[in-house]
Design a protein around this motif. Structure first.
Motif, mmCIF file in Angstrom:
data_model
loop_
_atom_site.group_PDB
_atom_site.id
_atom_site.type_symbol
_atom_site.label_atom_id
_atom_site.label_comp_id
_atom_site.label_asym_id
_atom_site.label_seq_id
_atom_site.Cartn_x
_atom_site.Cartn_y
_atom_site.Cartn_z
ATOM 1 N N UNK A 180 1.017 -1.115 0.066
ATOM 2 C CA UNK A 180 -0.113 0.066 -0.026
ATOM 3 C C UNK A 180 0.788 1.086 -0.162
ATOM 4 N N UNK A 181 0.358 2.229 -0.676
ATOM 5 C CA UNK A 181 0.960 3.400 -0.745
ATOM 6 C C UNK A 181 0.746 4.204 0.404
ATOM 7 N N UNK A 182 1.728 4.911 1.062
ATOM 8 C CA UNK A 182 1.491 5.557 2.495
ATOM 9 C C UNK A 182 1.916 7.287 2.078
ATOM 10 N N UNK A 183 1.231 8.160 2.641
ATOM 11 C CA UNK A 183 1.429 9.466 2.585
ATOM 12 C C UNK A 183 2.341 9.868 3.567
ATOM 13 N N UNK A 184 3.708 10.389 3.771
ATOM 14 C CA UNK A 184 4.321 11.013 4.791
ATOM 15 C C UNK A 184 4.008 12.680 4.319
ATOM 16 N N UNK A 246 9.965 3.664 2.097
ATOM 17 C CA UNK A 246 9.879 5.121 3.084
ATOM 18 C C UNK A 246 11.216 4.699 3.995
ATOM 19 N N UNK A 247 11.235 3.491 4.386
ATOM 20 C CA UNK A 247 12.277 3.151 5.406
ATOM 21 C C UNK A 247 13.639 2.979 4.534
ATOM 22 N N UNK A 248 13.874 2.423 3.735
ATOM 23 C CA UNK A 248 15.046 2.247 2.992
ATOM 24 C C UNK A 248 15.724 3.519 2.446
ATOM 25 N N UNK A 249 14.868 4.372 1.916
ATOM 26 C CA UNK A 249 15.095 5.789 1.619
ATOM 27 C C UNK A 249 15.332 6.812 2.608
ATOM 28 N N UNK A 250 14.838 6.374 3.830
ATOM 29 C CA UNK A 250 15.133 7.234 5.024
ATOM 30 C C UNK A 250 14.159 8.487 4.930
ATOM 31 N N UNK A 251 13.213 8.347 4.305
ATOM 32 C CA UNK A 251 12.198 9.518 4.220
ATOM 33 C C UNK A 251 11.647 9.614 5.662
ATOM 34 N N UNK A 252 11.544 8.596 6.320
ATOM 35 C CA UNK A 252 10.903 9.158 7.633
ATOM 36 C C UNK A 252 11.529 9.915 8.529
ATOM 37 N N UNK A 253 12.820 9.816 8.143
ATOM 38 C CA UNK A 253 13.736 10.758 9.216
ATOM 39 C C UNK A 253 13.470 12.413 8.990
#
Length: 371
Positions: A180-184, A246-253
């Motif tokens: 699923x696509x997730x919005x950040x 999102x995790x592997x590209x570290x966008x959540x940071x």
């Protein structure tokens, strides 16, 4: 009788001279026999020895994602199965994201036959194959992934894409979900009002940009490799991707919140050069077809594992807020997204209408248990 005795004596004498001659050459009778036997055995062995194996054939497989991604997991399992089936006659070379160019460039390399296999996601592919833009529309698929697997792996759906892909000299091998696509974003996105003037990074697909315009956002296409810095420098306010990315590209940071709306899955397609596929020997094409069929269940399970594990990593390693929309909140977005289907149909025409109708009707039937 005397004559016979003299004749036999002469024969024995002559034979003795032959043996002396062999001995004079440095080889005893036993050695001569051994050499003769060895020579005969060697000759027999050489004639029975099979011809040398031909050099393995190389298939080049390019990814739109980095090592350790869902696409990489698919490619590694594809490599293992093909090389096992072919007993080493085929070798698969895998090229992760960036090794050969952008997603659009990978598609071009497949089209001109420079590489044999690649992933081609609708986010960019819809610019040349409008029909595949159906996978970028919101609220088309089921909330139940077993239903989605049944629909997207069906020959009925695949056959509808044969002509659009063939016109671009490509063979569609598989429709591959990645979660699923997730919005950040710099805030949770619970309602369309939260998207007002929100700079959302999207891929270059017109359908995607129109989808976020429908929510009130300001879509901002940007190369995947630039998203982290774009978020960090506030050039964009948010982005949309499956959790593992999102995790592997570290966008959540560099984001404050993740919003789970289950509005769409990230779908990619596995493609090959059409002329290459059609020219494959029967055994090689069978190995390819059998492997892609085997990988349907594998990739659904693998993407679920990846996204579950990566969500756990994100929550353990950050204080990002995770928001899951209610059915009522999702319904508001669903209603807002319906008008974008008209934009899709303007580009995809009658074939797009048939594809959209087929997928939505199959999903509805499966959800209701009628399929």
């Amino acid at each position: 009788m005397t004559k016979l005795t003299r004749w036999l004596g002469s024969l024995i004498f002559a034979f003795s001279l032959v043996l002396v001659g062999c001995s004079d050459s440095g080889e005893t009778e036993q050695e001569a026999a051994s050499t003769s036997s060895s020579s005969s055995s060697s000759s027999s062995s050489q004639s029975a020895e099979p011809a040398e194996k031909a050099e393995p054939v190389t298939w080049r497989f390019a990814l739109e994602e980095i090592e350790g991604s869902v696409q990489d997991a698919y490619a590694q399992e594809f490599k293992r199965q093909i090389e096992d089936m072919s007993d080493g006659q085929i070798e698969i070379e895998i090229y992760p994201y960036g090794a050969l160019g952008t997603s659009s460039q990978l598609t071009e390399l497949v089209q001109d036959g420079s590489i044999q296999l690649a992933f081609a996601s609708p986010g960019h592919l819809a610019s040349v194959i409008p029909e595949v833009g159906v996978f970028t529309l919101h609220f088309v698929l089921s909330d139940d992934n077993d239903v989605n697997k049944e629909v997207l792996s069906s020959s009925k759906v695949h056959n509808l894409f044969d002509s659009p892909y063939a016109e671009q000299n490509m063979q569609l091998l598989g429709i591959v979900p990645e979660g699923w696509m997730v919005w950040t974003g710099n805030k949770p996105l619970r309602t369309p009002a939260d998207f007002s003037e929100f700079k959302m990074r999207t891929m270059t697909s017109p359908i995607l940009t129109e989808s976020y315009k429908a929510y009130g956002a300001n879509p901002s296409p940007m190369p995947y490799s630039e998203v982290y810095s774009g978020l960090q420098l506030k050039q964009i306010d948010g982005q949309v991707n499956p959790i593992f990315a999102i995790e592997e590209m570290s966008f959540y940071e560099v984001q404050e919140a993740m919003t789970l709306a289950n509005h769409a899955q990230f779908i990619t397609t596995l493609v090959s050069n059409k002329e290459w596929y059609e020219s494959l020997p029967d055994d090689q094409r069978k190995w390819l077809d059998d492997t892609r069929a085997e990988l349907v269940d594998y990739i659904y399970q693998k993407q679920a594992e990846f996204n579950g594990e990566r969500l756990e990593k994100i929550t353990q390693n950050s204080d990002i807020e995770v928001v899951e929309l209610t059915d009522e909140q999702r319904a508001v977005f669903r209603d807002a997204s319906m008008g974008v289907r008209d934009i899709y149909l303007e580009a995809a025409g009658e074939r797009g209408q048939e594809i959209l109708d087929t997928i939505t009707s199959m999903v509805e039937e499966a959800d209701s248990g009628e399929m």
